[in-house]
Design an enzyme around this catalytic site. Structure first.
Site, PDB file in Angstrom:
ATOM      1  N   ASP A   1       0.807  -1.201   0.234  1.00 52.08           N
ATOM      2  CA  ASP A   1       0.148   0.169   0.297  1.00 52.08           C
ATOM      3  C   ASP A   1       0.824   1.616  -0.517  1.00 52.08           C
ATOM      4  O   ASP A   1       0.137   2.701  -0.177  1.00 52.08           O
ATOM      5  CB  ASP A   1      -1.208  -0.190   1.674  1.00 52.08           C
TER       6      ASP A   1
ATOM      7  N   ASP B   1      -1.299  -6.768  -0.415  1.00 49.84           N
ATOM      8  CA  ASP B   1      -1.183  -6.322   0.786  1.00 49.84           C
ATOM      9  C   ASP B   1      -2.739  -5.515   0.652  1.00 49.84           C
ATOM     10  O   ASP B   1      -2.923  -5.530  -0.228  1.00 49.84           O
ATOM     11  CB  ASP B   1      -0.586  -4.044   0.344  1.00 49.84           C
TER      12      ASP B   1
ATOM     13  N   LYS C   1      -0.940 -10.110   2.374  1.00 49.99           N
ATOM     14  CA  LYS C   1       0.282  -9.315   3.421  1.00 49.99           C
ATOM     15  C   LYS C   1      -1.161  -8.257   4.338  1.00 49.99           C
ATOM     16  O   LYS C   1      -1.660  -7.841   3.754  1.00 49.99           O
ATOM     17  CB  LYS C   1       1.106  -8.403   3.618  1.00 49.99           C
TER      18      LYS C   1
ATOM     19  N   GLU D   1      -1.454  -6.084   8.876  1.00 52.62           N
ATOM     20  CA  GLU D   1      -0.456  -5.460   9.140  1.00 52.62           C
ATOM     21  C   GLU D   1      -1.178  -5.490  10.588  1.00 52.62           C
ATOM     22  O   GLU D   1      -2.554  -6.029  11.048  1.00 52.62           O
ATOM     23  CB  GLU D   1      -0.709  -3.747   8.905  1.00 52.62           C
TER      24      GLU D   1
ATOM     25  N   GLU E   1       8.914  -4.118  11.120  1.00 56.30           N
ATOM     26  CA  GLU E   1       8.736  -2.786  10.604  1.00 56.30           C
ATOM     27  C   GLU E   1       9.187  -1.810  11.539  1.00 56.30           C
ATOM     28  O   GLU E   1       8.626  -1.510  12.903  1.00 56.30           O
ATOM     29  CB  GLU E   1       8.102  -1.953   9.743  1.00 56.30           C
TER      30      GLU E   1
END
Ligand code: KIV
Length: 303
Positions: free
Chosen positions: A52, A91, A121, A123, A190
């Site tokens: 993204d 993402d 993916k 988050e 991250e």
């Protein structure tokens, strides 16, 4: 069996797990269009993410938050056409998995069916565990992402390194363990101290992919536009600029403009020519007369 990066003709999820077991680093980059995807794939990068960061680096958005699933799908299709060897991951953008699991599942399935992604993916840590289980149950490999998760920028109050205190570090570790336990095949770490990323990497069975998380991770990912020098503005300290492509492009464009203005482009060698016989005929009959004659002959033939 030789599983080294050069020997493998297609990267798969099980192969990435074997890489961790063999302490072989995993290389990952983002890509957003066909020509760049081809270059990244041909360079032997193991995993390509249509992330993204598409929003800020390609679409000019001020963050990743406005990116939609349709935008990811559009770029995913282009990237897919350029990728043969790397594992292709899409993402899930902000809002695509925050309403309910069914919606997230529907979008992830579209990414696999229509965009031909091989994994998605998303988050978040413990609070995403049930969703990750659901996706994995639907045969969708999931790449987790914990630590500085940019979709939480407003909660964090900016892009802030996470896990800097012992208490905060144990929260990030718990998140990573929960994501692994839920079935993620690898986890992006991250924006965290390298000591924490090293500790998480040693604790997990699945590979960790670092970005701003130091060298102990099992692999590394960067936003391609950052490492090529195509991103406007200052870069975070974890980005190593491997090229200054914006400068190369700017120089080329300025030279093109100067050449056109000065009549230096195009030159004779960059132009098409009449064959000799046409040239001789035109020259013999005077500029334009031969062409006018042949035009009126053609118009009479058609009338
Ligand atoms: O969207 C993205 O580019 C990412 C990477 C930075 C991990 O999430």
């Amino acid at each position: 069996m030789d599983l080294s990066a050069e020997a493998v003709s297609k990267i798969s999820v099980p192969l990435l797990l074997q890489r961790k077991a063999r302490s072989e680093k995993i290389t990952c980059l983002t890509a957003y269009d066909y020509p760049i995807a081809r270059l990244v794939d041909e360079a032997g990068i193991d995993l390509i993410l249509v992330g993204d960061t598409l929003g800020p680096v390609v679409l000019g958005y001020d963050s990743t938050l406005p990116v939609t699933d349709e935008e990811i799908l559009h770029h995913l299709r282009a990237v897919r056409r350029g990728v043969k060897r790397a594992l292709l991951v899409a993402d899930l953008p902000y809002g695509s998995y925050h309403i309910n699991c069914e919606e997230a599942l529907r979008i992830a399935i579209r990414f696999l069916k229509e965009g031909k992604a091989e994994a998605v993916k998303l988050e978040g840590g413990r609070k995403r565990a049930s969703l990750i289980r659901r996706l994995v149950d639907a045969e969708i490999p999931v790449l987790g992402h914990v630590g500085l998760t940019p979709q939480s920028v407003h909660v964090f109050g900016g892009h802030r390194v996470q896990g800097k205190t012992a208490a905060a570090a144990s929260e990030v570790l718990e998140d990573a363990l929960a994501v692994e336990d839920a079935g993620a095949f690898a986890i992006v770490l991250e924006g965290m101290p390298r000591e924490l990323a090293g500790l998480i990497t040693r604790r997990l069975r699945v590979p960790t992919i670092g970005i701003g998380a130091g060298p102990e991770c099992d692999g590394q990912i960067l936003v391609l536009h950052d490492l090529l020098g195509l991103t406007a503005g200052p870069l975070p300290k974890f980005v190593r600029p491997y090229a200054a492509i914006a400068e190369t492009i700017r120089g080329a464009l300025e030279r093109y403009g100067d050449d056109v203005r000065a009549g230096r482009f195009p030159c004779d060698a960059e132009s098409y020519h009449w064959p000799h016989n046409v040239r001789h005929e035109v020259e013999a009959r005077g500029d334009g007369a031969a062409i006018r004659d042949s035009c009126s002959a053609r118009m009479t033939a058609h009338s």
